[in-house]
Design a protein around this motif. Structure first.
Motif, short mmCIF file in Angstrom:
data_model
loop_
_atom_site.label_atom_id
_atom_site.label_comp_id
_atom_site.label_asym_id
_atom_site.label_seq_id
_atom_site.Cartn_x
_atom_site.Cartn_y
_atom_site.Cartn_z
N UNK A 472 -14.81 0.23 1.66
CA UNK A 472 -13.20 0.09 1.11
C UNK A 472 -13.43 1.05 -0.36
N UNK A 473 -14.45 0.76 -1.19
CA UNK A 473 -14.47 1.21 -2.43
C UNK A 473 -14.47 3.08 -2.30
N UNK A 474 -14.94 3.33 -1.23
CA UNK A 474 -15.24 4.97 -1.01
C UNK A 474 -14.05 5.43 -0.35
N UNK A 475 -12.90 4.63 -0.11
CA UNK A 475 -11.52 5.19 0.53
C UNK A 475 -10.96 5.93 -0.62
N UNK A 476 -10.72 7.24 -0.38
CA UNK A 476 -9.99 8.16 -1.30
C UNK A 476 -8.51 7.70 -1.52
N UNK A 477 -7.88 6.91 -0.58
CA UNK A 477 -6.37 6.80 -0.47
C UNK A 477 -6.35 5.17 -0.70
N UNK A 478 -7.13 4.54 -1.39
CA UNK A 478 -7.18 3.01 -1.14
C UNK A 478 -5.81 2.40 -1.92
N UNK A 479 -5.43 2.96 -3.08
CA UNK A 479 -4.43 2.74 -3.91
C UNK A 479 -3.02 3.15 -3.05
N UNK A 480 -3.09 4.02 -2.33
CA UNK A 480 -2.01 4.19 -1.57
C UNK A 480 -1.96 3.13 -0.56
N UNK A 481 -2.77 2.87 0.21
CA UNK A 481 -2.88 1.98 1.46
C UNK A 481 -2.50 0.77 0.70
N UNK A 482 -2.94 0.08 -0.29
CA UNK A 482 -2.48 -1.16 -0.91
C UNK A 482 -0.71 -1.10 -1.08
N UNK A 483 -0.47 -0.03 -1.91
CA UNK A 483 1.05 -0.14 -2.11
C UNK A 483 1.72 -0.09 -0.79
N UNK A 484 1.53 0.76 0.04
CA UNK A 484 1.94 0.93 1.47
C UNK A 484 2.10 -0.52 2.17
N UNK A 485 1.15 -1.31 2.10
CA UNK A 485 1.31 -2.66 2.76
C UNK A 485 2.03 -3.64 1.97
N UNK A 486 1.74 -3.42 0.49
CA UNK A 486 2.86 -4.51 -0.22
C UNK A 486 4.21 -4.34 -0.02
N UNK A 487 4.53 -2.91 0.36
CA UNK A 487 6.15 -2.49 0.58
C UNK A 487 6.68 -2.80 2.10
N UNK A 488 5.38 -3.02 2.85
CA UNK A 488 5.75 -3.19 4.31
C UNK A 488 6.76 -4.47 4.48
N UNK A 489 7.65 -4.19 5.20
CA UNK A 489 8.65 -5.36 5.13
C UNK A 489 8.61 -6.16 6.62
#
Length: 491
Positions: A472-489
């Motif tokens: 997980x720590x090596x994912x380059x887009x982790x912040x994007x993934x977290x934001x995407x799932x937080x916004x998933x309705x």
């Protein structure tokens, strides 16, 4: 002369194993069905089992219909009861009945005193595997000269096959279904009236009764399973097909939890199938392990951990409310095929097999941080085999890891690739299990990494989670993934 004592018959005690031949007080308390919204099929099954038991007992039965168990017991004397299968009912029979003789619980492979003695000798982190092994050794089940047949106590490695490639079903005959009778007709009429009068609220559909509620029906269901599906149960017990809701599963959890099928009887039938070469060893071992291992273990953990288990523990800090579509079993707006199939199947039948419970519903709830106590209540209410004792260790412990590892050594979280491997769901889904960002990002794949990010502080000392957290720590887009799932309705 002293009046003959009367046996109280409570939920989960509707079979002959709980009857010692004397007069009975069968308690039909509406609170059993109306305390919280329950699945309509569950209410039907449990009420049908109760009333069928009244008919079987005949003149020996006094059938009382009351609002609460308290009303049925207050002021009575000369009662005895097999210790009830919930802490709430145990407290009531001890408090409200005068001169109540409480007998040891029944309906499980190992008695409570014996389990408690064994558990007290451990370190507090005893596992199901240890319990299962000692039961196998004690009973001599699938043993030869002190060693397990097949060389190991668990043959699970042979029982994790994906579904047959290209198959839409396993191709097995439909399970044996019971025939409804006048009792079922009256049950359905009464549930309609309770709902119409505002006494009860139900979710899900009750199209017909599909589970055994009497000992005779349970025997027929068991015989059918052993003859038709036991051989395929092992290989495909973790597999899922969209158009095959039963797969090769036994559907026997309901009659066992109703108390109309003794678990040892089911084990004996499977062992006989192995002895006569009617079923392969791995399938028989897997079935025996589900009953003598996990089911028995979960029952005993309920009493060993006590009433406080799960009430205050929330090791992963999960506090999200269950959304309306989840609570109402509304699959109409769900795009993810695996989740839609599970929610729709639960709506239609009140039952799913264990992988759909654990790796679809439980996995989704874990990733989204649903409150584990509310989630446990929901599982208890909407599954036809749900009971107060069966769900806490399964949900709070195994599924949600809210107890911090008392039951399971790690959270049961996975991405979409596991679901893709073990089902036919992903081929027809708008989401791609290999993608974690973008419009076609699988909510399970992306949700897995978002979950690890949220839960990292609680999991970083877990040796089984070292590698996933490193990934997980090596994912380059982790912040994007977290934001995407937080916004998933919606899923």
């Amino acid at each position: 002369m002293h009046a003959e004592r009367r046996r109280i018959v409570l939920p989960g005690q509707y079979g002959p194993a709980f009857d010692d031949g004397g007069p009975a007080l069968v308690v039909e308390a509406r609170e059993f069905f109306t305390a919280r919204p329950v699945h309509r099929a569950k209410a039907h099954l449990w009420l049908s089992a109760l009333r069928h038991r009244v008919r079987e007992l005949g003149d020996r039965a006094e059938h009382v219909q009351v609002d609460t168990l308290r009303e049925a017991l207050a002021g009575r004397a000369g009662l005895d009861v097999v210790d009830p299968p919930s802490s709430t009912m145990r407290a009531q029979v001890r408090h409200w009945g005068q001169d109540v003789l409480v007998l040891p619980s029944r309906g499980f492979v190992t008695d409570e005193a014996e389990f408690a003695e064994w558990a007290a000798q451990g370190t507090g982190r005893f596992r199901m595997e240890q319990h299962y092994e000692r039961v196998r050794r004690r009973e001599g089940w699938l043993m030869e000269q002190g060693a397990p047949l097949g060389g190991a106590f668990s043959l699970d490695a042979q029982n994790r096959q994906p579904p047959p490639k290209g198959a839409t079903t396993l191709g097995l005959p439909e399970p044996w279904w019971p025939v409804e009778d006048d009792i079922d007709e009256q049950v359905r009429h009464d549930l309609d009236r309770w709902e119409r009068d505002g006494v009860a609220r139900f979710v899900g559909r009750d199209d017909r009764r599909r589970f055994a509620v009497t000992a005779d029906e349970a025997r027929r269901a068991l015989d059918d399973f052993v003859a038709v599906r036991l051989g395929d149960f092992g290989p495909f017990e973790d597999a899922t097909l969209t158009d095959d809701w039963t797969m090769a599963h036994s559907l026997l959890s309901v009659p066992m939890n109703l108390g109309v099928l003794d678990p040892v009887e089911a084990i004996d039938a499977a062992l006989e199938a192995h002895r006569t070469q009617a079923a392969p060893l791995a399938s028989v071992e897997g079935f025996v392990r589900q009953i003598a291992g996990w089911r028995d273990y979960v029952w005993h953990l309920y009493w060993w951990f006590g009433d406080d288990y799960g009430a205050s523990e929330n090791a992963l800090g999960a506090h999200e409310l269950l959304p309306d579509w989840w609570r109402e079993l509304d699959a109409s707006e769900i795009d993810a095929v695996c989740l839609r199939t599970a929610v729709q199947g639960l709506h239609d039948h009140g039952w799913l097999h264990h992988i759909q419970r654990l790796m679809v519903l439980g996995n989704w709830a874990l990733q989204r941080g649903y409150d584990p106590v509310r989630l446990t209540e929901w599982f208890t209410d909407v599954f036809v085999d749900g009971t107060d004792w069966v769900m806490p260790a399964n949900i709070i412990g195994m599924s949600q890891h809210a107890d911090g590892g008392m039951v399971a050594t790690k959270p049961y979280a996975s991405g979409g690739r596991y679901i893709d491997r073990m089902s036919d769901h992903c081929g027809g889904c708008r989401y791609d299990p290999t993608q974690r960002t973008g419009d076609d990002a699988c909510p399970f794949t992306a949700g897995y990494w978002a979950f690890l990010s949220r839960a990292e502080p609680a999991l970083r000392d877990n040796h089984r989670m070292v590698r996933p957290l490193q990934q997980m720590r090596r994912l380059p887009d982790l912040d994007q993934v977290v934001a995407q799932e937080a916004a998933r309705r919606s899923p």
